[in-house]
Motif scaffolding. Sequence first.
Motif, short mmCIF file in Angstrom:
data_model
loop_
_atom_site.label_atom_id
_atom_site.label_comp_id
_atom_site.label_asym_id
_atom_site.label_seq_id
_atom_site.Cartn_x
_atom_site.Cartn_y
_atom_site.Cartn_z
N LEU A 256 -2.53 9.19 0.36
CA LEU A 256 -3.19 9.11 -0.95
C LEU A 256 -4.66 8.72 -0.83
O LEU A 256 -5.46 9.10 -1.69
CB LEU A 256 -2.45 8.08 -1.83
N GLY A 257 -5.03 8.01 0.22
CA GLY A 257 -6.44 7.61 0.33
C GLY A 257 -6.70 6.79 1.58
O GLY A 257 -5.89 6.78 2.51
N HIS A 258 -7.83 6.10 1.58
CA HIS A 258 -8.28 5.36 2.76
C HIS A 258 -9.31 4.32 2.35
O HIS A 258 -9.94 4.45 1.29
CB HIS A 258 -8.88 6.33 3.78
N GLY A 259 -9.50 3.33 3.20
CA GLY A 259 -10.57 2.37 2.97
C GLY A 259 -11.93 3.05 3.18
O GLY A 259 -12.03 4.01 3.93
N VAL A 260 -12.95 2.53 2.49
CA VAL A 260 -14.32 3.02 2.63
C VAL A 260 -15.25 1.82 2.76
O VAL A 260 -15.08 0.82 2.05
CB VAL A 260 -14.77 3.84 1.41
N ILE B 63 0.83 -1.20 0.00
CA ILE B 63 0.00 0.00 0.00
C ILE B 63 0.87 1.26 0.00
O ILE B 63 0.57 2.24 -0.68
CB ILE B 63 -0.99 -0.04 1.18
N CYS B 64 2.00 1.22 0.72
CA CYS B 64 2.88 2.39 0.73
C CYS B 64 3.48 2.63 -0.66
O CYS B 64 3.76 3.76 -1.05
CB CYS B 64 3.97 2.26 1.79
N GLU B 65 3.64 1.54 -1.40
CA GLU B 65 4.18 1.66 -2.75
C GLU B 65 3.16 2.34 -3.68
O GLU B 65 3.51 3.16 -4.53
CB GLU B 65 4.52 0.27 -3.28
N ALA C 98 -5.51 2.48 5.68
CA ALA C 98 -5.07 3.81 5.28
C ALA C 98 -4.11 3.64 4.10
O ALA C 98 -3.24 2.78 4.15
CB ALA C 98 -4.37 4.50 6.44
N VAL C 99 -4.33 4.41 3.04
CA VAL C 99 -3.40 4.37 1.90
C VAL C 99 -2.40 5.49 2.12
O VAL C 99 -2.65 6.64 1.77
CB VAL C 99 -4.14 4.53 0.56
N SER C 100 -1.29 5.17 2.78
CA SER C 100 -0.34 6.20 3.18
C SER C 100 1.07 5.64 3.13
O SER C 100 1.27 4.43 3.01
CB SER C 100 -0.67 6.68 4.60
N PRO C 101 2.07 6.52 3.23
CA PRO C 101 3.46 6.04 3.20
C PRO C 101 3.78 5.14 4.38
O PRO C 101 4.79 4.44 4.37
CB PRO C 101 4.29 7.33 3.29
N ARG C 102 2.94 5.13 5.41
CA ARG C 102 3.24 4.34 6.61
C ARG C 102 2.55 2.98 6.64
O ARG C 102 2.69 2.24 7.60
CB ARG C 102 2.85 5.14 7.86
N THR C 103 1.78 2.64 5.60
CA THR C 103 1.05 1.36 5.61
C THR C 103 1.83 0.32 4.81
O THR C 103 1.96 0.43 3.59
CB THR C 103 -0.36 1.53 4.99
N ASP C 104 2.35 -0.71 5.51
CA ASP C 104 3.14 -1.70 4.75
C ASP C 104 2.34 -2.96 4.42
O ASP C 104 2.87 -3.91 3.88
CB ASP C 104 4.46 -2.03 5.47
#
Length: 359
Positions: free
Chosen positions: A288-292, A264-266, A301-307
């Motif tokens: 960049l985004g998030h689950g809905v 997801i971070c990629e 969470a679609v973010s640089p911190r989500t591996d």
Amino acid sequence: MYLDRVRAAREVQKKEKLDALLFFGLPVIRYLCGFTGTDGVLLMTESESVFLTDSRYKQQAVEQVSADRIVCYKNKFPGLIEELKEQNLVRVGFDAEKLYVSDFNVLTKIADEQMEWIPLDEPLRALRACKQESELDALRKAAALNKAAFEQVLPRIVPGVTERFIALELEVALKRLGGECNAFDFIVASGKRGALPHGVASGKTLEIGDLVTIDFGTRVDGYYSDETITLALGEIDGKLRQIFDIVLKAHDLALEAVRPGIEICELDAVARNYISKQGYGDYFGHGLGHGVGLEIHEYPAVSPRTDALLEEGMVITIEPGIYLPGIGGVRIEDTVVVTADGCEALTGIPKQLYQIETV
Ligand code: ZN
Ligand code: ZN
């Protein structure tokens, strides 16, 4: 439907070696047993599921809830502790995200000393990440309402109306079309206010030359829609046009990169690196985004911190933006479901620059 979901939750219970799992969050309670009221607790043990609520919701629970037993308590936490004690449940996991610290303190104060409280976060949030067909149906319907409402309201987006007027028109259109409630306070951010990523609609009037960012959504059968469009009111200056084109390209590149198995971070980096290369990395501060789903913002969470890895069936938003203080901003957002070989957009308003005629 609920049996499969409960089975998945029991896997977590087994893995964590728990006597019981408690759910306090209403979205996850709805997911696991169908209850749509506003107060209750779901208790799962190895052998049964028990839904506990108060007298206001007794009838509703009897009609809605898929559980082995329904218990009506007079007081929430004493009632819950009594149930745990009766069954001799000692090691208890719970959805930590949704329990207030003050409530936790009450619980542990009245509980037996030997009871162990195990806060669980990601494993429980991940239960709802991959959507089933019935959930996708609701998400598709909610997204379709966004498009229909936007088409109705578009002719009224003209110079001289306020941001709040547009937000209200969208709300009325969505509710007439069957939306249950607003997904959040709609963002209508025009001109310089566009630099506020969460610029809730204000009394500012729209002016020729403004970019107008509109972020809105509704709910159908408990599931949310979330979509952002940025429009131009007549001719806009070159700088605004430039950042619009960069954000649109970042959005398109990210959509193309969505597939099962990507980190997801990629995925976040696909859009972020593009914006950075164009010199605007400092002006894209959010993920960049998030689950809905049953919540407007949920796992992942679609973010640089989500591996974690993206999986087929996850529903996420792709919403890059550039926000220039004192000048304006752009955000473009779609909600998509991850498919076997890419993604399908649920939201359907065209995202290329729409220039409103101002004669
Ligand atoms: Zn949004
Ligand atoms: Zn969003």
